[in-house]
Design a protein around this motif. Structure first.
Motif, PDB file in Angstrom:
ATOM      1  N   ALA A 204       0.820  -1.213   0.000  1.00  0.00           N
ATOM      2  CA  ALA A 204       0.000   0.000   0.000  1.00  0.00           C
ATOM      3  C   ALA A 204       0.853   1.262   0.000  1.00  0.00           C
ATOM      4  N   LEU A 205       2.024   1.201   0.633  1.00  0.00           N
ATOM      5  CA  LEU A 205       2.857   2.392   0.757  1.00  0.00           C
ATOM      6  C   LEU A 205       3.833   2.562  -0.407  1.00  0.00           C
ATOM      7  N   ALA A 206       3.814   1.659  -1.368  1.00  0.00           N
ATOM      8  CA  ALA A 206       4.719   1.775  -2.516  1.00  0.00           C
ATOM      9  C   ALA A 206       4.463   3.083  -3.259  1.00  0.00           C
ATOM     10  N   ASP A 207       5.546   3.791  -3.591  1.00  0.00           N
ATOM     11  CA  ASP A 207       5.488   5.043  -4.352  1.00  0.00           C
ATOM     12  C   ASP A 207       4.708   6.132  -3.626  1.00  0.00           C
ATOM     13  N   LEU A 208       4.636   6.062  -2.294  1.00  0.00           N
ATOM     14  CA  LEU A 208       3.982   7.098  -1.500  1.00  0.00           C
ATOM     15  C   LEU A 208       5.050   7.972  -0.845  1.00  0.00           C
ATOM     16  N   LEU A 209       4.997   9.268  -1.086  1.00  0.00           N
ATOM     17  CA  LEU A 209       5.910  10.242  -0.485  1.00  0.00           C
ATOM     18  C   LEU A 209       5.125  11.064   0.523  1.00  0.00           C
ATOM     19  N   VAL A 210       5.477  10.943   1.807  1.00  0.00           N
ATOM     20  CA  VAL A 210       4.757  11.622   2.888  1.00  0.00           C
ATOM     21  C   VAL A 210       5.571  12.821   3.345  1.00  0.00           C
ATOM     22  N   VAL A 211       4.935  13.994   3.389  1.00  0.00           N
ATOM     23  CA  VAL A 211       5.574  15.228   3.854  1.00  0.00           C
ATOM     24  C   VAL A 211       4.614  15.941   4.786  1.00  0.00           C
ATOM     25  N   ASP A 212       5.155  16.940   5.491  1.00  0.00           N
ATOM     26  CA  ASP A 212       4.296  17.779   6.311  1.00  0.00           C
ATOM     27  C   ASP A 212       3.400  18.611   5.399  1.00  0.00           C
ATOM     28  N   ILE A 213       2.234  18.989   5.907  1.00  0.00           N
ATOM     29  CA  ILE A 213       1.258  19.673   5.068  1.00  0.00           C
ATOM     30  C   ILE A 213       1.778  21.017   4.557  1.00  0.00           C
ATOM     31  N   ALA A 214       2.561  21.737   5.380  1.00  0.00           N
ATOM     32  CA  ALA A 214       3.131  23.011   4.928  1.00  0.00           C
ATOM     33  C   ALA A 214       4.175  22.781   3.845  1.00  0.00           C
ATOM     34  N   THR A 215       4.954  21.686   3.987  1.00  0.00           N
ATOM     35  CA  THR A 215       5.940  21.343   2.958  1.00  0.00           C
ATOM     36  C   THR A 215       5.250  21.018   1.644  1.00  0.00           C
ATOM     37  N   ALA A 216       4.150  20.273   1.711  1.00  0.00           N
ATOM     38  CA  ALA A 216       3.410  19.931   0.495  1.00  0.00           C
ATOM     39  C   ALA A 216       2.885  21.183  -0.194  1.00  0.00           C
ATOM     40  N   GLN A 217       2.349  22.120   0.571  1.00  0.00           N
ATOM     41  CA  GLN A 217       1.836  23.362  -0.020  1.00  0.00           C
ATOM     42  C   GLN A 217       2.955  24.139  -0.691  1.00  0.00           C
ATOM     43  N   GLU A 218       4.134  24.148  -0.065  1.00  0.00           N
ATOM     44  CA  GLU A 218       5.273  24.864  -0.639  1.00  0.00           C
ATOM     45  C   GLU A 218       5.772  24.174  -1.909  1.00  0.00           C
ATOM     46  N   LEU A 219       5.872  22.843  -1.864  1.00  0.00           N
ATOM     47  CA  LEU A 219       6.352  22.110  -3.034  1.00  0.00           C
ATOM     48  C   LEU A 219       5.434  22.308  -4.236  1.00  0.00           C
ATOM     49  N   LEU A 220       4.128  22.333  -3.996  1.00  0.00           N
ATOM     50  CA  LEU A 220       3.149  22.405  -5.082  1.00  0.00           C
ATOM     51  C   LEU A 220       2.758  23.832  -5.435  1.00  0.00           C
ATOM     52  N   GLY A 221       3.219  24.791  -4.656  1.00  0.00           N
ATOM     53  CA  GLY A 221       2.808  26.170  -4.899  1.00  0.00           C
ATOM     54  C   GLY A 221       1.350  26.407  -4.583  1.00  0.00           C
ATOM     55  N   ARG A 222       0.839  25.732  -3.550  1.00  0.00           N
ATOM     56  CA  ARG A 222      -0.572  25.865  -3.162  1.00  0.00           C
ATOM     57  C   ARG A 222      -0.682  26.399  -1.734  1.00  0.00           C
ATOM     58  N   GLN A 223       0.037  27.451  -1.423  1.00  0.00           N
ATOM     59  CA  GLN A 223      -0.013  28.004  -0.081  1.00  0.00           C
ATOM     60  C   GLN A 223      -1.446  28.391   0.287  1.00  0.00           C
ATOM     61  N   GLY A 224      -1.842  27.978   1.472  1.00  0.00           N
ATOM     62  CA  GLY A 224      -3.174  28.326   1.958  1.00  0.00           C
ATOM     63  C   GLY A 224      -4.300  27.465   1.424  1.00  0.00           C
ATOM     64  N   ARG A 225      -3.979  26.395   0.682  1.00  0.00           N
ATOM     65  CA  ARG A 225      -5.028  25.536   0.099  1.00  0.00           C
ATOM     66  C   ARG A 225      -4.826  24.084   0.545  1.00  0.00           C
ATOM     67  N   LEU A 226      -5.928  23.413   0.767  1.00  0.00           N
ATOM     68  CA  LEU A 226      -5.941  21.992   1.080  1.00  0.00           C
ATOM     69  C   LEU A 226      -6.628  21.226  -0.042  1.00  0.00           C
ATOM     70  N   THR A 227      -6.196  19.970  -0.237  1.00  0.00           N
ATOM     71  CA  THR A 227      -6.896  19.113  -1.202  1.00  0.00           C
ATOM     72  C   THR A 227      -8.216  18.633  -0.616  1.00  0.00           C
ATOM     73  N   ARG A 228      -8.189  18.256   0.668  1.00  0.00           N
ATOM     74  CA  ARG A 228      -9.402  17.769   1.320  1.00  0.00           C
ATOM     75  C   ARG A 228      -9.201  17.762   2.822  1.00  0.00           C
ATOM     76  N   ILE A 229     -10.285  17.526   3.537  1.00  0.00           N
ATOM     77  CA  ILE A 229     -10.242  17.319   4.981  1.00  0.00           C
ATOM     78  C   ILE A 229     -10.906  15.974   5.260  1.00  0.00           C
ATOM     79  N   ASP A 230     -10.163  15.067   5.882  1.00  0.00           N
ATOM     80  CA  ASP A 230     -10.719  13.767   6.245  1.00  0.00           C
ATOM     81  C   ASP A 230     -11.480  13.879   7.558  1.00  0.00           C
ATOM     82  N   LEU A 231     -12.585  13.161   7.630  1.00  0.00           N
ATOM     83  CA  LEU A 231     -13.425  13.169   8.827  1.00  0.00           C
ATOM     84  C   LEU A 231     -13.703  11.743   9.280  1.00  0.00           C
TER      85      LEU A 231
END
Length: 873
Positions: A204-231
């Motif tokens: 399940a974890l193959a090819d999965l890169l886990v980063v902190d949420i702020a790092t992900a926003q910086e890498l993708l250029g999506r500061q201040g945006r989330l893809t989703r919120i899990d509940l």
């Protein structure tokens, strides 16, 4: 019973090739079915595991449009004062590319699934990614270990990979590797690895890169945006009220979806594709049924004297019935065991083809191993054994019910078969009518499970009906060919034509099996050729620009990177560029599955590339450009029951908006369907300036290669943009098409192989049983060469009959697949293109199969001594 058992063992020992071929036929049929099921199950299991790893234990998800949802939505949830039983976790998710030099994937770029998480919110969702006190124990139960939060939160660009992925990429903790994210080059530092003890978790974890949420926003250029919120919401009567309360606090573009339902609708995108593969694999098993029927029938026919003698001496019908079914059971068990083993081997090759097709057309999935679910192997075993015993029932009843005197008389068998021929033809006509009724009555909505099941049931009804009509058609053909054969080859020609009909009890099933195998080849060949020509014409009409610029993508163009808007501005300013058209592919989540948007920024000349199936272009395109209407593709209209004038509701960043459908256009890029919307309207309602591609029109006389070099330099990354000419893009598109249908070609080849083995078995037994007849002819002066010519001519006539009969049957199958199954599976319409080459190949294939299968029997009969052939046993 002991005597019968010894007799059976002796018979099997004296005819090893005949029963060996039967075992091989069962094995091939079972292997094809099992391999396809294993390939489908492996891709499905890989998707489920990766989805479970990313979704975790979430029961619901708050999702937005292409730009996601603002950070403020998560803060709003925290301020609602929800019960402590409710958990929430923000997620940023995307695919990023690893350059080929660092991917460890054999010289090709590698896609990693980027998952940005808040480790302090993760414990209830994905324990192996949680941190803080108490997280380690929960994580250890999941088999993944907990994160070291120090470097994970404080190091710039910190990330965690699965141990196997890190090893393949040659990276150790503390090392750095390059990725391309958000259209720019980025660097990630590996601060830890995940190495679960559970094999499913590792996959399940193959090819999965886990980063902190702020790092992900910086890498993708999506500061201040989330893809989703899990509940995680507790089950109970209060859940609907909680959902309404949460929804009221969300921004206009967000919506709450059931997590399991969202996963299910995404997975159902491939349902029609998988069902088509299963149905095609069953064709090989159907051909195998003919082979089993053949083998068991000949085992009865060859021993008709022995069986008649046993019956006359007092052996009961039940004992004879058990004898035949016992031999069939031996064939079933051995063939099924061999087929299961071969299916596993074949599945390892087919899983790559299935995965590649899913990645090309649907979504990104990484399949590392072949799953071996026990239910698939059990189903394959039941199919193999059950189908074999079912095919042996008719010969067993034949051996049981005939009176001893009739069994001892060869002519009685042929006379009884001729009397049964009209009934078999009537039954075949009935099955044809039933199949046609099922095809006509099945629901026409694209992707409907009931409609597809009824359509395939109708298709198999037509196939079996044609198989039952084949013997009657053979009799008519031989009567027509007897005079021409006599004129061409004299007495040998007439004997050959008459011998096919005189031995109908032995030739009918062989011809029926060959007719079905070759007609399937014709049907699938005509369908693929028609589809390919339709796609080629569509590409010719729709690809009108000179150059096409895009980042690497997968999943039907909806998985991969994006282009920065400034790339299009700079490209438009290059010398020799007359104009550019802007393209954005985006998905909008919905309860009925994702809606795929194609955002188009172009002038009227660019819009003319879309050919409308329904709607007035003079009215539809102006309304589209004004933002008053959208266009939908033909598959979308079929799947969602949309027509011109209908209203389509889309969730935008400003809430739900209703759009009028002004036209339905032809499209063969996605069987899920597309919604075409103008770029100004998309920017106004979604506020997403990103691009997925740019098409460039050149001025007359411009150097296309020089412009392409300049465009590649605009990427701003170490890896240049993909810039393709009109011609090369058409070529690549057709290569993807051919790759998609490669699996179909493999299945067609295997079905033909099963039928060839059946013909070989039939003709071998046929010629061996004719030993006395040929001995009489040899005793009356026929030379070995003439025996060779007679046997070869007869097998050639069998092949010719099968080839000629397969043409109308194959064309009928092609029409069903093109106009019924294709439209109900994928929603595409196309014209039927019949190439004479395919029809000639069908006749040549049938002739070649029959003649090759008859070479050994002809050689053996020509060398047999007349005295031995005439001697009584």
């Amino acid at each position: 019973m002991s005597l019968l058992a010894r007799s059976s063992r002796r018979y099997l020992a004296r005819h090893p090739w005949q029963f060996g071929l039967a075992i091989l036929g069962v094995a091939l049929g079972v292997a094809v079915v099992v391999s396809i099921d294993l390939a489908n199950a492996s891709s499905q299991r890989a998707f489920e595991l990766s989805t479970d790893a990313v979704t975790g234990r979430a029961t619901h998800q708050i999702v937005g449009g292409p730009t996601g949802i603002p950070d403020a939505a998560f803060r709003s949830l925290a301020l609602l004062g929800l019960p402590a039983t409710i958990a929430a976790a923000p997620v940023v998710e995307a695919y990023v590319a690893v350059p080929a030099t660092a991917s460890g994937s054999g010289g090709s770029a590698r896609l990693l699934h980027l998952l940005g998480v808040d480790p302090f919110s993760e414990s209830p969702f994905r324990p192996y990614l949680s941190g803080g006190a108490g997280a380690g124990e929960a994580a250890d139960r999941s088999g993944g270990g907990s994160l070291d939060l120090g470097p994970f939160l404080t190091h710039p660009g910190a990330g965690v990979l699965a141990a196997e992925t890190a090893r393949e990429m040659g990276i150790r903790p503390g090392g750095r590797f390059a990725i391309e994210a958000g259209g720019k080059d980025r660097t990630v530092e590996l601060v830890g690895i995940l190495e679960p003890a559970d094999p499913d978790t590792r996959r399940a974890l193959a090819d999965l890169l886990v980063v902190d949420i702020a790092t992900a926003q910086e890498l993708l250029g999506r500061q201040g945006r989330l893809t989703r919120i899990d509940l995680i919401l507790p089950e109970g009567a209060d859940q609907p009220a909680l959902l309404r309360r949460i929804a009221a606090a969300l921004p206009p573009g967000a919506q709450i979806l059931d997590a399991a339902g969202r996963t299910r609708t995404t997975q159902e995108m491939t349902r029609a594709f998988r069902l088509n593969l299963r149905a095609l694999s069953l064709l090989a098993l159907v051909c195998g049924l003919f082979l089993i029927y053949n083998t068991m029938t000949f085992s009865v026919v060859q021993r008709r004297t022995l069986l008649g003698t046993l019956r006359a001496l007092g052996v009961s019908r039940r004992e004879v019935f058990g004898l035949v079914l016992g031999e069939a059971a031996v064939v079933a068990v051995l063939g099924t065991a061999l087929g299961l083993a071969a299916g596993i081997v074949l599945g390892r090759g087919l899983v790559r083809l299935v995965t590649q097709t899913i990645n090309d057309l649907y979504f990104v999935v990484s399949v590392r191993d072949l799953s071996l679910p026990p239910e698939t192997l059990i189903k394959g075993a039941l199919l193999g054994i059950g189908a074999t015993l079912l095919a042996a029932l008719a010969p067993a009843f034949e051996a049981t019910n005939a009176p001893p005197r009739a069994v001892l008389t060869r002519s009685a068998l042929e006379a009884r078969l001729r009397r049964a021929l009209p009934r078999a033809s009537a039954l075949g006509a009935g099955l044809l009518a039933l199949g046609g009724a099922l095809l006509a009555l099945s629901p026409g909505t694209a992707g409907s499970q009931i409609g597809l099941t009824m359509s395939f049931a109708g298709l198999f009804g037509v196939i079996l009906g044609c198989a039952l009509l084949a013997p009657g058609g053979t009799v008519l053909l031989m009567r027509l060919l007897r005079r021409p054969m006599g004129a061409l080859f004299g007495i040998l020609g007439r004997l050959a034509a008459g011998g096919v009909v005189a031995s109908l009890s032995r030739t009918a099933v062989a011809i029926a099996a060959l007719v079905i195998a070759v007609s399937v080849t014709v049907g699938i060949g005509v369908m693929i050729d028609s589809f390919r020509q339709t796609v080629a014409r569509w590409l010719e009409a729709s690809l009108r620009a000179d150059l096409y610029v895009a980042p690497p993508t997968r999943g039907g163009g909806f998985g991969g990177g994006f282009l920065a808007p400034e790339v299009a501005v700079k490209a438009a300013a290059l010398p020799g560029v007359r104009g550019v058209s802007l393209l954005r592919r985006a998905e909008i989540p919905s309860a009925d599955g994702p809606i795929r948007l194609v955002v188009l920024g172009t002038d009227r000349a660019g819009l003319d590339a879309f050919e409308l199936k329904t709607g007035d272009p003079e009215q539809a395109w102006p309304a589209f450009q004004r933002g008053e209407a959208v266009m939908v593709s033909e598959p979308f209209a079929r799947r969602r029951n949309v027509e011109v004038g209908s209203t389509l509701a889309l969730r935008t960043a400003r809430g739900d908006r209703a759009f009028r459908v002004a036209g339905i256009f032809y499209d063969y890029a996605s069987d899920q369907g597309l919604v075409l919307i103008s770029r100004p309207t998309y920017l106004r309602l979604w506020g997403d300036p990103a691009l997925s591609g740019v098409s460039i029109r050149l001025a007359p006389g411009a150097d296309a290669e020089a412009v392409a070099r300049q465009v590649r330099a605009l990427s701003g990354t170490a890896r240049p943009l993909t810039v393709q000419s009109n011609r090369s893009l058409k070529k690549i598109s057709l290569e993807i098409f051919d790759r998609t249908f490669l699996i179909t070609g493999v299945l067609r080849l295997l079905a033909g192989l099963v039928a060839f083995i059946g013909v070989l078995s039939s003709l071998t037994a046929l010629q061996l049983e004719r030993a006395r007849e040929l001995g009489v002819l040899r005793a009356n002066g026929m030379t070995p060469g003439q025996v060779w010519k007679l046997v070869t001519a007869q097998t050639g006539l069998i092949g010719l009959a099968a080839g000629l009969l397969s043409i109308p049957v194959g064309l009928a199958l092609a029409a069903i697949m093109i106009f019924v199954i294709n439209q109900r599976s994928f929603g595409w319409s196309m014209r039927m293109e019949v190439s004479p080459v395919i029809l000639l190949q069908a006749v040549a294939l049938a002739l070649a199969a029959a003649i090759l299968a008859g070479l050994y029997p002809a050689w053996r009969m020509a060398r047999t001594s007349p005295a031995l052939a005439l001697r009584e046993e």
